[in-house]
Scaffold this motif. Structure first.
Motif, PDB file in Angstrom:
ATOM      1  N   ASN A 107      -5.305   0.129   0.051  1.00  0.00           N
ATOM      2  CA  ASN A 107      -4.439   0.865   0.983  1.00  0.00           C
ATOM      3  C   ASN A 107      -3.056   0.219   1.129  1.00  0.00           C
ATOM      4  N   GLY A 108      -2.803  -0.827   0.354  1.00  0.00           N
ATOM      5  CA  GLY A 108      -1.497  -1.491   0.411  1.00  0.00           C
ATOM      6  C   GLY A 108      -1.431  -2.612   1.428  1.00  0.00           C
ATOM      7  N   PRO A 148      -0.290  -1.981   5.846  1.00  0.00           N
ATOM      8  CA  PRO A 148       0.747  -1.407   4.970  1.00  0.00           C
ATOM      9  C   PRO A 148       1.944  -0.837   5.730  1.00  0.00           C
ATOM     10  N   GLU A 149       1.718  -0.374   6.971  1.00  0.00           N
ATOM     11  CA  GLU A 149       2.830   0.222   7.749  1.00  0.00           C
ATOM     12  C   GLU A 149       3.954  -0.781   7.984  1.00  0.00           C
ATOM     13  N   PRO A 157       5.627   0.961  -3.732  1.00  0.00           N
ATOM     14  CA  PRO A 157       5.418   1.174  -2.286  1.00  0.00           C
ATOM     15  C   PRO A 157       3.941   0.921  -1.968  1.00  0.00           C
ATOM     16  N   PRO A 158       3.616   0.501  -0.750  1.00  0.00           N
ATOM     17  CA  PRO A 158       2.209   0.245  -0.430  1.00  0.00           C
ATOM     18  C   PRO A 158       1.308   1.448  -0.755  1.00  0.00           C
ATOM     19  N   SER A 159       1.861   2.660  -0.605  1.00  0.00           N
ATOM     20  CA  SER A 159       1.057   3.864  -0.882  1.00  0.00           C
ATOM     21  C   SER A 159       0.803   4.059  -2.376  1.00  0.00           C
ATOM     22  N   GLY A 160       1.503   3.307  -3.218  1.00  0.00           N
ATOM     23  CA  GLY A 160       1.334   3.477  -4.664  1.00  0.00           C
ATOM     24  C   GLY A 160       0.356   2.487  -5.276  1.00  0.00           C
TER      25      GLY A 160
END
Ligand code: RI2
Length: 328
Positions: A207-208, A283-284, A297-300
């Motif tokens: 999840n980053g 990750p936020e 990006p953390p989402s990647g």
């Protein structure tokens, strides 16, 4: 030629932190396993594989959190398993495993340099950067920016209880970067003077979320409050593909005597002390991961993980340390 006990000594050096830092551990483990494979005498491919696997379990278990260690060891084990299952000769397996080990060692060295180049582009003349602990990856970004002529200055934390910050301060001063060291609890006081936070990582989940030196998540929380961007410099071999299956990253705890001196501990017989080495930054709170493959990006993280660790995931069952539960 590797003398008897070399692997055991390497395990001791990693677990005692004589060799420390996620990338350094991975490189040292790859060198140790390569040297072991190079000299190992064996009568059959199966015996050869079994003995290498057994030795690798010791190496992978030397420290629990930095996933660079099992990921790198497993990269060397995959050809050993594949070729022995195909019935290839001991010499062919040896040669393939040594080639992969050498490639891993070169990639580790190259990755730190490459991500430094990418990350430095995000730094601007005049930037004040805060860093924590002692990360070769984070330092590479800072050094590249400085070498490009950018006038950056760095605030670095002491990093209790092991004071890895001393090593960071020393290296930054050697590079010629303007450096100020603070105690860990001083971060909130200086955060408004900071333009960017750059830290390293020991493991990154699907999840980053970033597992890094204890205190990183506190710094990220403060940075978030102050609207300061947090960048994480980490090579892709720090991505934990096992987290795709729900496996949790183990957070190492060490001796309480690192927090309070042994002679004082006796004065507080009922006192409990905790000494976790790492924490998790959600990750936020992370702007971007700086890797040797570029900025992620953390989402990647999930898609990069799936692409890079296809083989690791395929051999997951065979690569797991016996007795260690893995979610399937
Ligand atoms: P590089 C180190 O942990 C650092 O504290 C940092 O968080 C991480 O490894 C990454 O370091 P430890 O081994 O791979 O000192 O960027 O506990 O050097």
């Amino acid at each position: 030629m590797v003398e008897a006990g070399a692997v055991e000594r390497a395990v001791e050096k990693i677990s005692s932190r004589e060799v420390r830092g996620a990338s350094a551990i991975a490189r040292y483990a790859a060198e140790t396993l390569r040297d072991y494979i190079q000299q190992l005498q064996s009568s059959s491919p199966d015996d050869f594989k079994d003995r290498i696997l057994k030795m690798s379990y010791q190496l992978k278990g030397a420290r629990p959190t930095a996933v660079s260690l099992p990921n790198t060891v497993d990269s060397i084990l995959i050809p050993v398993i594949t070729l022995s299952d195909e019935g290839q000769s001991v010499e062919d397996i040896r040669s393939a495993a040594v080639d992969v080990a050498n490639r891993c060692i070169e990639e580790i060295k190259g990755a730190i340099d490459k991500l430094g180049e990418f990350g430095a582009k995000r730094l601007r003349d005049g930037d004040v950067i805060l860093t924590h602990s002692d990360s070769r990856a984070a330092l590479s970004v800072l050094k590249h920016a400085h070498d490009q002529g950018k006038k950056i200055s760095v605030i670095n934390t002491e990093t209790r209880p092991q004071s890895q910050g001393y090593q960071t301060s020393q290296k930054l001063c050697e590079y010629g970067i303007d450096t100020t060291m603070i105690i860990d609890s001083c971060v909130r006081m200086v955060i408004d003077d900071v333009d960017k936070v750059i830290v390293g990582a020991d493991a990154i989940a699907v999840n980053g979320a970033v597992v890094s030196k204890i205190g990183t998540s506190q710094i990220a929380t403060l940075a978030n409050e102050a609207r300061v961007k947090v960048m994480v410099a980490a090579e892709t071999y720090k991505l934990d593909h096992n987290s795709i299956y729900g496996d949790l990253i183990e957070l190492e705890e060490r001796d309480p005597a690192e927090v309070m001196r042994k002679d004082l501990l006796g004065d507080y017989p009922t006192l409990k002390i905790r000494n976790p080495q790492f924490d998790v930054t959600p990750p936020e709170y992370i702007d971007v991961l700086i890797s040797e493959r570029g900025l992620i990006p953390p989402s990647g993280v999930f898609s990069v993980m799936r692409e890079i660790f296809k083989d690791h995931m395929k051999f997951r069952g065979q690569l797991a340390i016996p007795g260690k539960k893995i979610a399937q």
